[in-house]
Structure formats: C-alpha cells, structure tokens
Enzyme design. Structure first.
Site, PDB file in Angstrom:
ATOM      1  N   SER A  99       0.836  -1.200   0.000  1.00  0.00           N
ATOM      2  CA  SER A  99       0.000   0.000   0.000  1.00  0.00           C
ATOM      3  C   SER A  99       0.876   1.256   0.000  1.00  0.00           C
ATOM      4  O   SER A  99       1.672   1.458  -0.915  1.00  0.00           O
ATOM      5  CB  SER A  99      -0.956  -0.046   1.190  1.00  0.00           C
ATOM      6  OG  SER A  99      -1.992   0.879   1.056  1.00  0.00           O
ATOM      7  N   ASP A 231      -9.711  -5.303  -4.544  1.00  0.00           N
ATOM      8  CA  ASP A 231      -9.150  -4.286  -3.652  1.00  0.00           C
ATOM      9  C   ASP A 231     -10.083  -3.078  -3.661  1.00  0.00           C
ATOM     10  O   ASP A 231     -10.214  -2.380  -4.665  1.00  0.00           O
ATOM     11  CB  ASP A 231      -7.749  -3.887  -4.133  1.00  0.00           C
ATOM     12  CG  ASP A 231      -7.005  -3.036  -3.120  1.00  0.00           C
ATOM     13  OD1 ASP A 231      -7.635  -2.187  -2.466  1.00  0.00           O
ATOM     14  OD2 ASP A 231      -5.780  -3.208  -2.990  1.00  0.00           O
ATOM     15  N   HIS A 260      -7.509  -5.752  -0.278  1.00  0.00           N
ATOM     16  CA  HIS A 260      -6.342  -4.900  -0.054  1.00  0.00           C
ATOM     17  C   HIS A 260      -5.403  -5.513   0.987  1.00  0.00           C
ATOM     18  O   HIS A 260      -4.189  -5.385   0.889  1.00  0.00           O
ATOM     19  CB  HIS A 260      -6.808  -3.515   0.407  1.00  0.00           C
ATOM     20  CG  HIS A 260      -5.711  -2.509   0.497  1.00  0.00           C
ATOM     21  ND1 HIS A 260      -5.027  -2.050  -0.614  1.00  0.00           N
ATOM     22  CD2 HIS A 260      -5.162  -1.866   1.555  1.00  0.00           C
ATOM     23  CE1 HIS A 260      -4.112  -1.170  -0.243  1.00  0.00           C
ATOM     24  NE2 HIS A 260      -4.163  -1.048   1.063  1.00  0.00           N
TER      25      HIS A 260
END
Length: 280
Positions: A99, A231, A260
């Site tokens: 991320s 995601d 995610h």
C-alpha cells in the site's frame, strides 16, 4: 543507533527489527498506512524460516518510531528507509512494500537504493503508485472528496475510524459470505492507535497525492507487482495495471476476489509467490 533504533539526520528515531543471519540476503519490508512493521509478521517469520535476513521498520510517526510533527511525505519516508539500510549496511536487498509502503519502495529504489547499488529486486503489493488522486492528467483517479472524508473521520474519531476500516473494506470483511476475523481487526486497530494522529492525517496526502510515475519509470531492477482484484481501497485499474506498464522490468500477478489486506488474510498464497520471485 541502539539495538532497535536508527536516528535520522533530522533527529528522528526510527524503530526497526533485524532478524536472521547477517550474511544472508536481506528482505526489507515497508508497511502500509497507518500501521507498523508488525503488519509483516507472517512474511518475516516465513522468510526467516527460509534462511533470509528480514528487516522492517516503523515509519516516522507510526508504531514505535518518534511521533514527530513534520516529515510525513514520500520523500522523507524513503530517506528514513535509506537511513535504516545504510546503518545496517544492507546490500543485494529485496524491498517489499504494501500500500503506502509500496509508494515508499518506489521512491526509495529510484532515489536511494539503485544509486547506492544496494537493491536487487522490488515488490509492490496492493501499492498506491503511480497516483491515486483524480487530476487533469489522471482523470480516472479517485476524487479529493474521498480523501477529505478520510481526514474528517480521522480527526473526529480516529479510534472508531480505525475500527471501521479493517472491519469492512480493508480485508473484504464487508463482502457477502466472508467471515470477519476479530483478531485481525483488533491487531489492525492496535497498530494504528500506536501511531500519531498527526502522522496519519498528513500521511493521507502523502499516499493519495504523490505522483510516482517518474519513480516507476526510473526503476531498472526486476519488480513484482501483486494486487487483489477486489481491492476496495486501491483499485487495481488505477494502480497495479498502470505500474506494471511503467516499470522497465515488471512481472504482474493479480488475484481474483482478494482484498487490499491479502498479505495478512491470504499470507500462505502471497508468501509462496514472494519466495518464488526472490529465488528467481
């Protein structure tokens, strides 16, 4: 430096973990917002068991690192990571970022790791590059109102916001037929609340508004791009699919139905693919 901290040039103490044989190839992990190096527990234990040296740090303002008011930018994140790498004299390292940590890896590799000859490969997992925000040059990005909403929720009740995110979209626990894991939710909350509200607030701008197109173009080392097709926080079409095209030597793998937070809830799948890439 103490046994667990590196002090940066601007006096910030960055907490780090360094496990395994010092002569083994290092795997360096970069965590996502608003978490800490603890988010990589499953991967660190896995790679340690496979004979690697594993290193992870808490980003400034996050986890156990100093809760300073300033420096919550992608440039500074990358510089802090380089401080850890230099202090530990890591070479031939594989840098893996999740991320926001994927953005940190892209900036680190392009600005520090490659010029210093210290990086062998990179991995972007559910990563934010090249740019999340909708702009004239990035018309299919996400609207600023979404990120303003994050800031409003964080400022109003960070503890509740940090429960709602992992309970819902982060791990896909809001999807029909998916059973929520309360321990995973509480661990996300624990990591988030360890950090600084100021760092987390400023970090929203860093992960959403930093254009990393040029970082990706500059990376010459082999780079693996992994992304879940479900995601809900970093849509695959705006991130992984674009990143794979911008990178010079990329390998893209996507996962139908994964979220995610797949590195945690699907660690067995991710770990096998990460190890295969590191060994390749």
């Amino acid at each position: 430096m103490t046994s667990s901290f590196v002090t940066t040039k601007d006096g910030v103490e960055i907490f780090f973990k360094d496990w395994g044989p010092k002569d083994a190839q290092p795997i360096v992990f970069h965590h996502g917002w608003p978490l800490s190096s603890d988010d990589w527990d499953a991967q660190m234990l896995f790679f340690l068991a496979n004979g690697y040296r594993v290193v992870a740090h808490d980003r400034r303002g996050h986890g156990r690192s100093s809760q300073v008011a300033d420096g919550h930018t992608m440039d500074q994140y990358a510089a802090d990571a380089f401080a850890v790498v230099e202090t530990l004299n890591l070479r031939n390292a594989v840098h893996i970022g999740h991320s926001t940590g994927g953005g940190e890896v892209a900036r680190y590799v392009s600005k520090h790791g490659q010029p210093a000859g210290r990086v062998a490969k990179a991995v972007l997992v559910s990563a934010v590059p090249p740019l999340m925000l909708k702009t004239d040059a990035n018309p299919d990005g996400l609207p600023i109102d979404l990120f303003d909403g994050f800031r409003t929720s964080l400022a109003a009740n960070r503890a509740q916001f940090f429960h709602d995110v992992p309970s819902g979209p982060f791990y896909g626990f809001n999807r029909e037929g998916v059973t929520a894991n309360e321990g995973v939710i509480q661990n996300w909350w624990r990591q988030g609340m360890m950090g600084s509200a100021k760092a987390h607030y400023d970090g929203i701008k860093a992960f959403s508004e930093t254009d990393q197109t040029e970082d990706l173009k500059a990376i010459t080392v082999p780079t693996l791009v992994l992304h879940g097709e479900d995601d809900q926080l970093v849509p695959i079409a705006q991130s992984a699919l674009k990143s794979a095209k911008l990178l010079q030597h990329s390998k893209l793998k996507t996962y139908p139905g994964l979220s995610h937070g797949m590195l945690t809830v699907n660690a067995d799948v991710l770990n096998a693919d990460l190890l295969a890439f590191v060994k390749s």
